[in-house]
Design an enzyme around this catalytic site. Sequence first.
Site, PDB file in Angstrom:
ATOM      1  N   ASP A  84     -14.381   7.874 -46.487  1.00 33.79           N
ATOM      2  CA  ASP A  84     -15.378   8.590 -45.682  1.00 33.79           C
ATOM      3  C   ASP A  84     -15.251  10.117 -45.749  1.00 33.79           C
ATOM      4  O   ASP A  84     -14.215  10.660 -46.094  1.00 33.79           O
ATOM      5  CB  ASP A  84     -15.319   8.131 -44.216  1.00 33.79           C
ATOM      6  CG  ASP A  84     -13.930   8.285 -43.583  1.00 33.79           C
ATOM      7  OD1 ASP A  84     -12.921   8.203 -44.311  1.00 33.79           O
ATOM      8  OD2 ASP A  84     -13.850   8.512 -42.363  1.00 33.79           O
ATOM      9  N   GLU A 144     -11.867   6.516 -41.854  1.00 38.70           N
ATOM     10  CA  GLU A 144     -10.531   6.956 -41.417  1.00 38.70           C
ATOM     11  C   GLU A 144     -10.661   8.013 -40.335  1.00 38.70           C
ATOM     12  O   GLU A 144      -9.802   8.149 -39.476  1.00 38.70           O
ATOM     13  CB  GLU A 144      -9.742   7.513 -42.615  1.00 38.70           C
ATOM     14  CG  GLU A 144      -8.257   7.738 -42.346  1.00 38.70           C
ATOM     15  CD  GLU A 144      -7.970   9.007 -41.555  1.00 38.70           C
ATOM     16  OE1 GLU A 144      -7.066   8.987 -40.692  1.00 38.70           O
ATOM     17  OE2 GLU A 144      -8.633  10.022 -41.783  1.00 38.70           O
ATOM     18  N   GLU A 145     -11.772   8.755 -40.393  1.00 37.91           N
ATOM     19  CA  GLU A 145     -11.903   9.940 -39.544  1.00 37.91           C
ATOM     20  C   GLU A 145     -12.415   9.639 -38.142  1.00 37.91           C
ATOM     21  O   GLU A 145     -12.571  10.546 -37.337  1.00 37.91           O
ATOM     22  CB  GLU A 145     -12.875  10.953 -40.190  1.00 37.91           C
ATOM     23  CG  GLU A 145     -12.471  11.417 -41.585  1.00 37.91           C
ATOM     24  CD  GLU A 145     -11.328  12.432 -41.572  1.00 37.91           C
ATOM     25  OE1 GLU A 145     -10.812  12.737 -40.488  1.00 37.91           O
ATOM     26  OE2 GLU A 145     -10.957  12.895 -42.662  1.00 37.91           O
ATOM     27  N   HIS A 372      -9.817  19.622 -43.526  1.00 42.11           N
ATOM     28  CA  HIS A 372     -10.936  19.785 -42.581  1.00 42.11           C
ATOM     29  C   HIS A 372     -11.485  21.215 -42.544  1.00 42.11           C
ATOM     30  O   HIS A 372     -12.286  21.549 -41.677  1.00 42.11           O
ATOM     31  CB  HIS A 372     -10.557  19.326 -41.152  1.00 42.11           C
ATOM     32  CG  HIS A 372     -10.240  17.870 -41.068  1.00 42.11           C
ATOM     33  ND1 HIS A 372     -10.338  17.149 -39.904  1.00 42.11           N
ATOM     34  CD2 HIS A 372      -9.849  16.974 -42.018  1.00 42.11           C
ATOM     35  CE1 HIS A 372      -9.983  15.876 -40.145  1.00 42.11           C
ATOM     36  NE2 HIS A 372      -9.681  15.766 -41.425  1.00 42.11           N
TER      37      HIS A 372
HETATM   38 NI    NI Z   1      -7.864  12.667 -44.516  1.00 45.04          NI
END
Ligand code: NI
Length: 401
Positions: A84, A144-145, A372
Amino acid sequence: MTETLEKEITQRIEQIYPELVQTRRKLHQEPELSFYEFQTTSFLVETLHGYGYEVHQPLETGCIAVLKGGKKSDRVIALRADIDALPIQEEGEHKSEFLSRRNGVAHCCGHDVHTSNLLGAAKILKEYKDDIEGTVVLVFQPAEEKLPGGGRLLSESGILQKLGVQEIYGLHTSPYHQPGEVAVKSGPLMARPDEFTITVFGKGGHAAAPHMAVDPVVLSGQLITLLQSVITRHINPTDPAVLTIGKIEGGSAHNVIPEKVEMKGTVRTFDREVAEKIRMQMEQTIKAVTEAAGGSYDFNWDEGYPAVVNDADTTEKMKRVARRLIGVKQVTEIEDPVMAGEDFAFYQEHFPGTFFFLGSGSEESGSVYSWHHPRYNADERAMKTGVLILVGLALDSSDDS
Ligand code: NI
């Protein structure tokens, strides 16, 4: 894995490298948010079928590919990649050729690299099927996020248990290590990131008459300071723990005592019991302070992912395989755990496993920003090492050492 086989695979990775880059860039241009990775999933399923894999789709997005090796054995090893992207508006001249085509969505955590990496390993493993002992399970994990985490849903779905998985490995790009390097440690590697919201309710009034009001701003000030004592006075100093209040909001004017103040923060630990102790002590403190002043409160706690704790045996295996394939100097031992979280932790609650960092930082690729960040990039050469180690783990058998 014999020396000849090692050489052959290293050469084969060089040959397919342009394809790895192409796949990574394609995924990068078409990122999808957690739980919405439909296009990515179709691409994966189609490619894996093309390679001749048996593919399962236990969740709406993501998929699991299974390869039975030519050498009979009960051994089942799983390799996991997350697929993702993040809700971030991408920036960066180093990626200008393949910037995200989707507004406000971007692969700024390297999951495009992880996916292409595992797909590369899938291709090579299929070619060397006869050399595989037992079964290899490739986990292309969604979300995952985002809580509850695709890792949680997959590990609780029972499919990996049904496939008989005995050990699992995963990796993450790291801007803090060079391409060609990997970094790992046994035991706690990444923290448990719980989140909280505190709302302090007072009684609004005129700033000049605080005795007629209950001031939630003053109470919040007391709490911000006092809550730090939960860590320093109630938690064993040998247990790592962090409490940060990252957001505070309340009030509307310089001469008004507001009705309420809201604070948001996170608690990072390596142990559920420690986190639970912090939560309880926080609530007691918040209750005591607000009630003593005639106010009240709301305390909301969102449980995050568990801590990533690497199993000693699988980590030893990973280090042995990596040292042999990329050289002793290229395998760094991490000293301090990272306080960021990862949902790979859910698999580790069911199977022994190891999560490691794949060096992807370099000035020339502009890979100098943290995960990020809108300019986050990974040096694509990292995939040569990534594929090699994943293939090496799958081909390694206990009598190799
Ligand atoms: Ni990551």
